[in-house]
Scaffold this motif. Structure first.
Motif, PDB file in Angstrom:
ATOM      1  N   THR A  69      10.323   7.610  -3.764  1.00 30.15           N
ATOM      2  CA  THR A  69      10.463   6.561  -2.757  1.00 30.15           C
ATOM      3  C   THR A  69       9.269   5.628  -2.855  1.00 30.15           C
ATOM      4  O   THR A  69       8.132   6.083  -3.019  1.00 30.15           O
ATOM      5  CB  THR A  69      10.577   7.141  -1.339  1.00 30.15           C
ATOM      6  OG1 THR A  69      10.505   6.086  -0.387  1.00 30.15           O
ATOM      7  CG2 THR A  69       9.467   8.131  -1.044  1.00 30.15           C
ATOM      8  N   GLU A  70       9.512   4.337  -2.767  1.00 33.67           N
ATOM      9  CA  GLU A  70       8.454   3.364  -3.015  1.00 33.67           C
ATOM     10  C   GLU A  70       7.369   3.370  -1.944  1.00 33.67           C
ATOM     11  O   GLU A  70       6.237   2.939  -2.199  1.00 33.67           O
ATOM     12  CB  GLU A  70       9.053   1.956  -3.129  1.00 33.67           C
ATOM     13  CG  GLU A  70       9.767   1.480  -1.882  1.00 33.67           C
ATOM     14  CD  GLU A  70      10.360   0.093  -2.072  1.00 33.67           C
ATOM     15  OE1 GLU A  70       9.878  -0.638  -2.952  1.00 33.67           O
ATOM     16  OE2 GLU A  70      11.307  -0.249  -1.337  1.00 33.67           O
ATOM     17  N   ASN A  71       7.679   3.842  -0.750  1.00 37.09           N
ATOM     18  CA  ASN A  71       6.703   3.822   0.341  1.00 37.09           C
ATOM     19  C   ASN A  71       6.111   5.201   0.627  1.00 37.09           C
ATOM     20  O   ASN A  71       5.586   5.440   1.713  1.00 37.09           O
ATOM     21  CB  ASN A  71       7.363   3.270   1.613  1.00 37.09           C
ATOM     22  CG  ASN A  71       7.794   1.827   1.444  1.00 37.09           C
ATOM     23  OD1 ASN A  71       7.069   1.024   0.853  1.00 37.09           O
ATOM     24  ND2 ASN A  71       8.974   1.495   1.948  1.00 37.09           N
ATOM     25  N   LEU A  72       6.176   6.086  -0.344  1.00 33.28           N
ATOM     26  CA  LEU A  72       5.769   7.473  -0.134  1.00 33.28           C
ATOM     27  C   LEU A  72       4.353   7.597   0.421  1.00 33.28           C
ATOM     28  O   LEU A  72       4.086   8.423   1.296  1.00 33.28           O
ATOM     29  CB  LEU A  72       5.868   8.242  -1.454  1.00 33.28           C
ATOM     30  CG  LEU A  72       5.445   9.709  -1.432  1.00 33.28           C
ATOM     31  CD1 LEU A  72       6.346  10.513  -0.496  1.00 33.28           C
ATOM     32  CD2 LEU A  72       5.484  10.292  -2.843  1.00 33.28           C
ATOM     33  N   PHE A  73       3.425   6.774  -0.064  1.00 35.17           N
ATOM     34  CA  PHE A  73       2.018   6.955   0.284  1.00 35.17           C
ATOM     35  C   PHE A  73       1.535   6.025   1.393  1.00 35.17           C
ATOM     36  O   PHE A  73       0.370   6.104   1.795  1.00 35.17           O
ATOM     37  CB  PHE A  73       1.150   6.764  -0.963  1.00 35.17           C
ATOM     38  CG  PHE A  73       1.512   7.702  -2.079  1.00 35.17           C
ATOM     39  CD1 PHE A  73       1.345   9.071  -1.935  1.00 35.17           C
ATOM     40  CD2 PHE A  73       2.043   7.222  -3.265  1.00 35.17           C
ATOM     41  CE1 PHE A  73       1.688   9.945  -2.956  1.00 35.17           C
ATOM     42  CE2 PHE A  73       2.386   8.090  -4.296  1.00 35.17           C
ATOM     43  CZ  PHE A  73       2.209   9.452  -4.144  1.00 35.17           C
ATOM     44  N   VAL A  74       2.403   5.161   1.886  1.00 36.83           N
ATOM     45  CA  VAL A  74       1.998   4.219   2.932  1.00 36.83           C
ATOM     46  C   VAL A  74       1.693   4.983   4.221  1.00 36.83           C
ATOM     47  O   VAL A  74       2.540   5.691   4.766  1.00 36.83           O
ATOM     48  CB  VAL A  74       3.095   3.169   3.188  1.00 36.83           C
ATOM     49  CG1 VAL A  74       2.706   2.272   4.363  1.00 36.83           C
ATOM     50  CG2 VAL A  74       3.322   2.334   1.935  1.00 36.83           C
ATOM     51  N   GLY A  75       0.452   4.865   4.691  1.00 36.63           N
ATOM     52  CA  GLY A  75       0.038   5.536   5.917  1.00 36.63           C
ATOM     53  C   GLY A  75      -0.307   7.003   5.753  1.00 36.63           C
ATOM     54  O   GLY A  75      -0.707   7.658   6.723  1.00 36.63           O
ATOM     55  N   ALA A  76      -0.167   7.532   4.536  1.00 40.07           N
ATOM     56  CA  ALA A  76      -0.476   8.948   4.296  1.00 40.07           C
ATOM     57  C   ALA A  76      -1.965   9.124   4.015  1.00 40.07           C
ATOM     58  O   ALA A  76      -2.625   8.226   3.491  1.00 40.07           O
ATOM     59  CB  ALA A  76       0.331   9.470   3.114  1.00 40.07           C
ATOM     60  N   LYS A  77      -2.497  10.277   4.359  1.00 44.46           N
ATOM     61  CA  LYS A  77      -3.872  10.592   3.986  1.00 44.46           C
ATOM     62  C   LYS A  77      -3.922  10.963   2.507  1.00 44.46           C
ATOM     63  O   LYS A  77      -2.997  11.566   1.966  1.00 44.46           O
ATOM     64  CB  LYS A  77      -4.409  11.752   4.817  1.00 44.46           C
ATOM     65  CG  LYS A  77      -4.811  11.397   6.237  1.00 44.46           C
ATOM     66  CD  LYS A  77      -5.464  12.590   6.921  1.00 44.46           C
ATOM     67  CE  LYS A  77      -6.059  12.196   8.270  1.00 44.46           C
ATOM     68  NZ  LYS A  77      -5.039  11.712   9.214  1.00 44.46           N
ATOM     69  N   LEU A  97      -7.530   2.716  -5.921  1.00 43.32           N
ATOM     70  CA  LEU A  97      -6.161   3.012  -6.365  1.00 43.32           C
ATOM     71  C   LEU A  97      -5.301   3.446  -5.187  1.00 43.32           C
ATOM     72  O   LEU A  97      -4.178   2.953  -4.999  1.00 43.32           O
ATOM     73  CB  LEU A  97      -6.193   4.111  -7.433  1.00 43.32           C
ATOM     74  CG  LEU A  97      -4.847   4.758  -7.789  1.00 43.32           C
ATOM     75  CD1 LEU A  97      -3.949   3.761  -8.500  1.00 43.32           C
ATOM     76  CD2 LEU A  97      -5.056   6.000  -8.654  1.00 43.32           C
ATOM     77  N   TRP A  98      -5.835   4.376  -4.384  1.00 42.05           N
ATOM     78  CA  TRP A  98      -5.035   4.915  -3.283  1.00 42.05           C
ATOM     79  C   TRP A  98      -4.898   3.935  -2.126  1.00 42.05           C
ATOM     80  O   TRP A  98      -3.827   3.832  -1.518  1.00 42.05           O
ATOM     81  CB  TRP A  98      -5.626   6.248  -2.815  1.00 42.05           C
ATOM     82  CG  TRP A  98      -5.356   7.340  -3.795  1.00 42.05           C
ATOM     83  CD1 TRP A  98      -6.239   7.963  -4.629  1.00 42.05           C
ATOM     84  CD2 TRP A  98      -4.075   7.910  -4.082  1.00 42.05           C
ATOM     85  NE1 TRP A  98      -5.602   8.885  -5.415  1.00 42.05           N
ATOM     86  CE2 TRP A  98      -4.272   8.878  -5.098  1.00 42.05           C
ATOM     87  CE3 TRP A  98      -2.795   7.709  -3.586  1.00 42.05           C
ATOM     88  CZ2 TRP A  98      -3.221   9.637  -5.617  1.00 42.05           C
ATOM     89  CZ3 TRP A  98      -1.742   8.459  -4.102  1.00 42.05           C
ATOM     90  CH2 TRP A  98      -1.966   9.410  -5.102  1.00 42.05           C
ATOM     91  N   THR A  99      -5.947   3.212  -1.811  1.00 44.03           N
ATOM     92  CA  THR A  99      -5.834   2.247  -0.711  1.00 44.03           C
ATOM     93  C   THR A  99      -4.895   1.105  -1.085  1.00 44.03           C
ATOM     94  O   THR A  99      -4.220   0.545  -0.217  1.00 44.03           O
ATOM     95  CB  THR A  99      -7.213   1.692  -0.321  1.00 44.03           C
ATOM     96  OG1 THR A  99      -7.853   1.119  -1.470  1.00 44.03           O
ATOM     97  CG2 THR A  99      -8.103   2.794   0.245  1.00 44.03           C
ATOM     98  N   ALA A 100      -4.818   0.782  -2.372  1.00 42.78           N
ATOM     99  CA  ALA A 100      -3.935  -0.302  -2.817  1.00 42.78           C
ATOM    100  C   ALA A 100      -2.466   0.014  -2.578  1.00 42.78           C
ATOM    101  O   ALA A 100      -1.642  -0.899  -2.443  1.00 42.78           O
ATOM    102  CB  ALA A 100      -4.169  -0.599  -4.295  1.00 42.78           C
ATOM    103  N   ILE A 101      -2.118   1.294  -2.525  1.00 44.18           N
ATOM    104  CA  ILE A 101      -0.715   1.662  -2.282  1.00 44.18           C
ATOM    105  C   ILE A 101      -0.510   2.186  -0.860  1.00 44.18           C
ATOM    106  O   ILE A 101       0.498   2.822  -0.563  1.00 44.18           O
ATOM    107  CB  ILE A 101      -0.210   2.683  -3.319  1.00 44.18           C
ATOM    108  CG1 ILE A 101      -1.098   3.925  -3.376  1.00 44.18           C
ATOM    109  CG2 ILE A 101      -0.118   2.039  -4.689  1.00 44.18           C
ATOM    110  CD1 ILE A 101      -0.589   4.992  -4.351  1.00 44.18           C
ATOM    111  N   GLY A 102      -1.497   1.900   0.000  1.00 40.57           N
ATOM    112  CA  GLY A 102      -1.300   2.132   1.424  1.00 40.57           C
ATOM    113  C   GLY A 102      -1.820   3.429   1.989  1.00 40.57           C
ATOM    114  O   GLY A 102      -1.609   3.719   3.171  1.00 40.57           O
TER     115      GLY A 102
END
Length: 215
Positions: A69-77, A97-102
């Motif tokens: 899913t394209e939004n898997l990491f948005v808002g995740a720790k 890298l991680w902050t760039a994908i949310g």
């Protein structure tokens, strides 16, 4: 380079691709175990290549490309686990890298990471697998009477057995210690039941309810 295989495969993957990594390359991962594994990975890096441990707290019991899913990491720790040998510049790049994908980045040592996630992830998986197996041992047909509570409690038992086998063995010491603590906690409830001590049992339930309510 991002390692996204079961953690038991990390060493063989690096041994295979290591000769092709250029100086200045950064290797990170999405594995659920760090501790000794992170330090082992540091030792396997070719000269000029840096390992920075990473663990996004995202995903589900599903696996494979069909579960993407394209939004898997948005808002995740996402937990990043630098050691005393990790260059700050490499940590900065992996953080970006991680902050760039949310994702929301947090930092733990590899050892504290493994204690925390043995408690809030690895132990719950063991319990979920055991609970389902208990139903199977009594009568597997009874599973068809399970409601939402059972499904919620045991959802993670649908996770990849291969993946979780590796995680459990890579974090064995923490997990064994916490299983002992869990057994002691369960014994307290069993003892209250045996004594017909309803106040004590309710008190133990309330203690759990208060902490769970903070999530």
């Amino acid at each position: 380079m991002v390692l996204a295989t079961p953690v038991g495969c990390f060493k063989s993957v690096i041994e295979e691709v290591g000769p092709f990594l250029k100086k200045g390359a950064i290797v990170t991962d999405v594995g659920s175990v760090k501790g000794r594994l992170a330090r082992e990975m540091e030792g396997l890096m070719p000269e000029g290549v840096t390992f920075v441990g990473g663990h996004p707290i995202a995903g589900s019991d599903r696996s494979g490309i069909d579960a993407a899913t394209e939004n898997l990491f948005v808002g995740a720790k996402c937990i990043i686990t630098p050691t005393e040998h990790t260059p700050e510049e490499a940590v900065r790049k992996v953080t970006e890298l991680w902050t760039a994908i949310g994702a929301e980045v947090c930092f733990l040592s590899p050892e504290e990471h493994d204690l925390v996630f043995a408690l809030v992830s690895h132990l719950p998986h063991l319990i979920a697998y055991t609970l389902v197996n208990t139903v199977s041992d009594v009568n597997p047909e009874y599973i068809h009477y399970a409601g939402k509570g059972f499904k919620d409690t045991t959802r993670v038992a649908l996770s990849s057995p291969e993946l979780w086998r590796d995680i459990c063995f890579k974090n064995k010491e923490n997990l064994l210690d916490l299983v002992q603590r869990f057994q002691e906690s369960l014994t307290s409830m069993v003892d209250a039941l045996k004594r017909n001590d309803s106040e004590e049992l309710e008190s133990l339930f309330e203690k759990a309810q208060r902490l769970r309510g903070k999530l």
